[in-house]
Design an enzyme around this catalytic site. Structure first.
Site, PDB file in Angstrom:
ATOM      1  N   ASN A 188      -2.800   3.643  -4.929  1.00 46.87           N
ATOM      2  CA  ASN A 188      -1.760   2.722  -5.391  1.00 46.87           C
ATOM      3  C   ASN A 188      -2.380   1.663  -6.304  1.00 46.87           C
ATOM      4  OD1 ASN A 188       0.768   1.514  -5.595  1.00 46.87           O
ATOM      5  ND2 ASN A 188       0.435   0.205  -3.805  1.00 46.87           N
ATOM      6  N   ASP A 224      -0.632   0.105   6.516  1.00 37.64           N
ATOM      7  CA  ASP A 224      -0.683  -1.350   6.350  1.00 37.64           C
ATOM      8  C   ASP A 224      -0.489  -1.659   4.872  1.00 37.64           C
ATOM      9  OD1 ASP A 224      -1.264  -1.835   9.073  1.00 37.64           O
ATOM     10  OD2 ASP A 224      -3.370  -1.345   8.708  1.00 37.64           O
ATOM     11  N   LEU A 225       0.637  -2.225   4.518  1.00 35.55           N
ATOM     12  CA  LEU A 225       1.047  -2.393   3.127  1.00 35.55           C
ATOM     13  C   LEU A 225      -0.005  -3.144   2.319  1.00 35.55           C
ATOM     14  CD1 LEU A 225       3.292  -1.986   1.028  1.00 35.55           C
ATOM     15  CD2 LEU A 225       4.237  -4.194   1.759  1.00 35.55           C
ATOM     16  N   ASP A 226      -0.465  -2.504   1.238  1.00 33.27           N
ATOM     17  CA  ASP A 226      -1.409  -3.096   0.291  1.00 33.27           C
ATOM     18  C   ASP A 226      -2.706  -3.555   0.945  1.00 33.27           C
ATOM     19  OD1 ASP A 226       0.348  -2.642  -1.781  1.00 33.27           O
ATOM     20  OD2 ASP A 226       1.222  -4.649  -1.720  1.00 33.27           O
ATOM     21  N   GLU A 227      -3.088  -2.916   2.043  1.00 31.70           N
ATOM     22  CA  GLU A 227      -4.325  -3.287   2.731  1.00 31.70           C
ATOM     23  C   GLU A 227      -5.278  -2.112   2.870  1.00 31.70           C
ATOM     24  OE1 GLU A 227      -3.850  -5.447   6.341  1.00 31.70           O
ATOM     25  OE2 GLU A 227      -2.298  -6.773   5.546  1.00 31.70           O
TER      26      GLU A 227
END
Length: 282
Positions: A188, A224-227
């Site tokens: 991403n 874990d969003l954007d982690e």
């Protein structure tokens, strides 16, 4: 005929790993063309990437021999024929700068990819996909049909045998199930700001706060969003003269470049997962 491969491996560090790998290749008349290694003293793990040529060695034959070699070391390993570009599916929404950049680099021979499909929750880029002769799949996404839409996305990914999924500014949050299905093979890209600006117009918020740095981060997708583990980051400077349009343009350029580098390194098998971090053999 000589075949060229990339071998990647990781295991607990111990004496004799490099000697063992080079000896294994020597026994099969392998010629090492490029090699890199890293010992993480924090975790005690050893990582290695070797590009080598080997006469008359078929992939299945090598994999069978490598499995026996790797077992005593407890290695996690992969063997990748260089002649086989990485099968890839790209997700996109309504911002096409990263998609356009990836398609141009791919068609110019700068990325070792085989782009099999583009999936979007909008129809905006079907003509761009057609100009590169890449199948375009419009999969509408709403709260009501999210499960069915993701099932269709997964169906396309699996049918194309995708080894990599690139979220090229795809503005939907993947479910935990899809994240797990794509673990280690989905990248991403998102903007990087301090402070962190969320929402649909982060560059407007950045301009309002007078930021002096804008940037981008490419990372693996996790639940874990954007982690997820970070592959690459970069920044561009800004000052008080920058308009919202200036910030947006610089941000898009940075996002495109960061994503392209991350995709290139992944497709060349230069990125190895190290827990929540990555080892990148540039």
């Amino acid at each position: 005929m000589s075949h060229t491969y990339i071998l990647t491996l990781s295991c607990q560090d111990r004496r004799g790993i490099v000697h063992g790998v080079t000896g294994f290749l020597l026994e099969r008349a392998g010629n090492i063309e490029e090699a890199a290694q890293f010992n993480d003293t924090d975790t005690g793990l050893f990582f290695m990437r070797v590009r080598f040529s080997c006469p008359a060695a078929e992939p299945d034959e090598l994999r069978q021999a490598l499995a026996a070699f790797a077992e005593p070391f407890g290695m996690t390993w992969g063997l990748h024929p260089v002649a086989e570009p990485m099968r890839t599916v790209i997700f996109v929404s309504r911002e096409g700068h990263c998609l356009n950049d990836l398609l141009f680099r791919w068609k110019s021979g700068l990325l070792p990819l085989d782009i099999r499909a583009i999936i979007s929750n909008h129809r905006d880029f079907y003509q761009l996909a057609a100009s590169y002769n890449v199948p375009f799949h419009h999969v509408a996404m709403t709260k009501a049909n999210k499960a069915q839409a993701e099932a269709r996305q997964k169906e396309i990914i699996d049918a194309e045998g995708a080894e990599l999924v690139v979220l090229a500014r795809y503005m939907q949050i993947l479910s935990d199930d899809l994240c797990r299905h794509l673990a280690g093979r989905a990248i991403n890209i998102h903007h990087s700001f301090l402070p962190s600006f969320k929402g649909a117009k982060p560059y407007y918020q950045a301009h309002d706060r007078g930021v002096k740095l804008i940037g981008a981060t490419a990372h693996y997708v996790t639940a874990d969003l954007d982690e997820g583990p970070i592959i690459e980051q970069d920044v561009a400077r800004a000052d008080h003269t920058a308009t919202v349009e200036d910030l947006t343009a610089r941000g898009r350029d940075t996002e495109s470049q960061v994503l392209a580098r991350a995709v290139k390194w992944h497709s060349e098998h230069r990125v190895l997962l190290n827990g929540h971090r990555t080892v990148v053999f540039r």
